[in-house]
Motif scaffolding. Structure first.
Motif, short mmCIF file in Angstrom:
data_model
loop_
_atom_site.label_atom_id
_atom_site.label_comp_id
_atom_site.label_asym_id
_atom_site.label_seq_id
_atom_site.Cartn_x
_atom_site.Cartn_y
_atom_site.Cartn_z
N MET A 107 78.59 -2.45 84.82
CA MET A 107 77.45 -3.35 84.66
C MET A 107 77.54 -4.57 85.57
SD MET A 107 76.08 -4.87 81.05
CE MET A 107 75.88 -3.21 80.40
N GLY A 108 78.69 -5.20 85.58
CA GLY A 108 78.85 -6.41 86.37
C GLY A 108 78.18 -7.61 85.72
N ASP A 109 78.40 -8.78 86.29
CA ASP A 109 77.84 -10.01 85.73
C ASP A 109 76.32 -10.00 85.73
OD1 ASP A 109 80.37 -10.96 85.31
OD2 ASP A 109 80.43 -12.19 87.12
N ALA A 110 75.73 -9.50 86.80
CA ALA A 110 74.27 -9.52 86.90
C ALA A 110 73.64 -8.69 85.78
CB ALA A 110 73.82 -8.99 88.26
N GLY A 111 74.23 -7.53 85.49
CA GLY A 111 73.68 -6.67 84.44
C GLY A 111 73.86 -7.25 83.06
N SER A 112 75.07 -7.70 82.73
CA SER A 112 75.35 -8.22 81.39
C SER A 112 74.58 -9.52 81.13
CB SER A 112 76.85 -8.45 81.21
OG SER A 112 77.36 -9.35 82.16
N MET A 113 74.48 -10.39 82.13
CA MET A 113 73.74 -11.64 81.92
C MET A 113 72.24 -11.38 81.79
SD MET A 113 75.70 -14.65 84.05
CE MET A 113 75.74 -13.83 85.64
N PHE A 114 71.73 -10.40 82.53
CA PHE A 114 70.31 -10.05 82.40
C PHE A 114 70.01 -9.55 80.98
CE2 PHE A 114 66.96 -6.80 82.54
CZ PHE A 114 65.89 -7.58 82.95
N ILE A 115 70.87 -8.67 80.47
CA ILE A 115 70.68 -8.16 79.11
C ILE A 115 70.74 -9.31 78.10
CG2 ILE A 115 71.67 -6.71 77.28
CD1 ILE A 115 72.58 -4.79 79.45
N GLY A 116 71.73 -10.19 78.25
CA GLY A 116 71.85 -11.33 77.35
C GLY A 116 70.63 -12.23 77.39
N TYR A 117 70.12 -12.46 78.57
CA TYR A 117 68.93 -13.32 78.74
C TYR A 117 67.72 -12.70 78.04
CZ TYR A 117 65.34 -15.98 81.31
OH TYR A 117 64.28 -16.78 81.65
N ILE A 118 67.51 -11.40 78.22
CA ILE A 118 66.38 -10.73 77.60
C ILE A 118 66.52 -10.70 76.08
CG2 ILE A 118 65.17 -8.51 77.36
CD1 ILE A 118 64.58 -10.00 79.96
N LEU A 119 67.73 -10.42 75.58
CA LEU A 119 67.94 -10.38 74.14
C LEU A 119 67.75 -11.76 73.51
CD1 LEU A 119 71.07 -8.04 73.78
CD2 LEU A 119 68.64 -7.46 73.54
#
Length: 210
Positions: A107-119
């Protein structure tokens, strides 16, 4: 990127969401509610990022949390939020096909932070069938595991005089492995706990229990 630069960008993204109308309505004081909203969005964004420490963990937690958002929004007639929740659930499940142990895609930082932001935004936009202050508990329950993991790690590092921005093997998943669980079992257990939390958030949010 430098943690300070990342934090500035995260705050900027949270401000964009705030200006778009996403907000916690806890005090009816615009400045205070706006500050709480920024802290919530930045906090959850980083919580999901920190949770991405074992194959399949962040994706699995993201999937079940998104599913909870979808169900709550669908039952509440919030079509746009329900669509967002369904899309994120599908995206996380599709990603998990390649991210479960042993992962071939990360996932990497970009993926995990995007998911966190949306949630973080999706949870705030839910309209539970409850009145304040009880309604404020729904987003917290919905994201209980990421919040617990981040809080546990931050307090442990501060107690030991370490920077909270410094990486380490002191997350809940690492603690379970240290107690004898396999990485796969630890991830499965944590995702199951998050699924239970999401289920509790759904029944609480619809007024079944309070």
């Amino acid at each position: 990127l430098n943690p300070s630069i990342r934090l500035v960008v995260q705050v900027g993204a949270a401000v964009v969401a705030l200006l778009a109308g996403v907000s916690i309505h806890a005090t009816d004081i615009t400045v205070v509610d706006g500050l709480l909203t920024i802290i919530w969005i930045v906090g959850i964004t980083n919580a999901l990022n920190l949770l991405d420490n074992m194959d399949g963990l962040a994706g699995g937690v993201g999937a079940v949390t998104s599913l909870g958002i979808f169900v709550l929004a669908a039952l509440g007639g919030q079509e746009i939020i329900a669509t967002l929740g369904a899309a994120m659930t599908g995206a996380c499940l599709g990603f998990l096909a390649y991210n479960v142990r042993p992962a071939s895609v990360f996932m990497g930082d970009a993926g995990s932070m995007f998911i966190g932001y949306i949630l973080a935004i999706g949870a705030l936009e839910l309209d539970p069938a409850l009145l304040p202050p009880v309604s404020f508990a729904v987003p917290v329950i919905l994201l209980a595991l990421p919040l617990l993991d981040t809080t546990t790690v931050d307090f442990a590092r501060l107690r030991r005089g370490r920077s909270v921005a410094q990486g380490g093997r002191d997350h809940l998943s690492h603690r379970l492995v240290a107690r004898g669980m396999s990485p796969g079992m630890a991830v499965t257990m944590l995702i199951t706990v998050q699924f239970i939390c999401a289920a509790v958030a759904v029944v609480s949010g619809r007024g079944v229990i309070n």
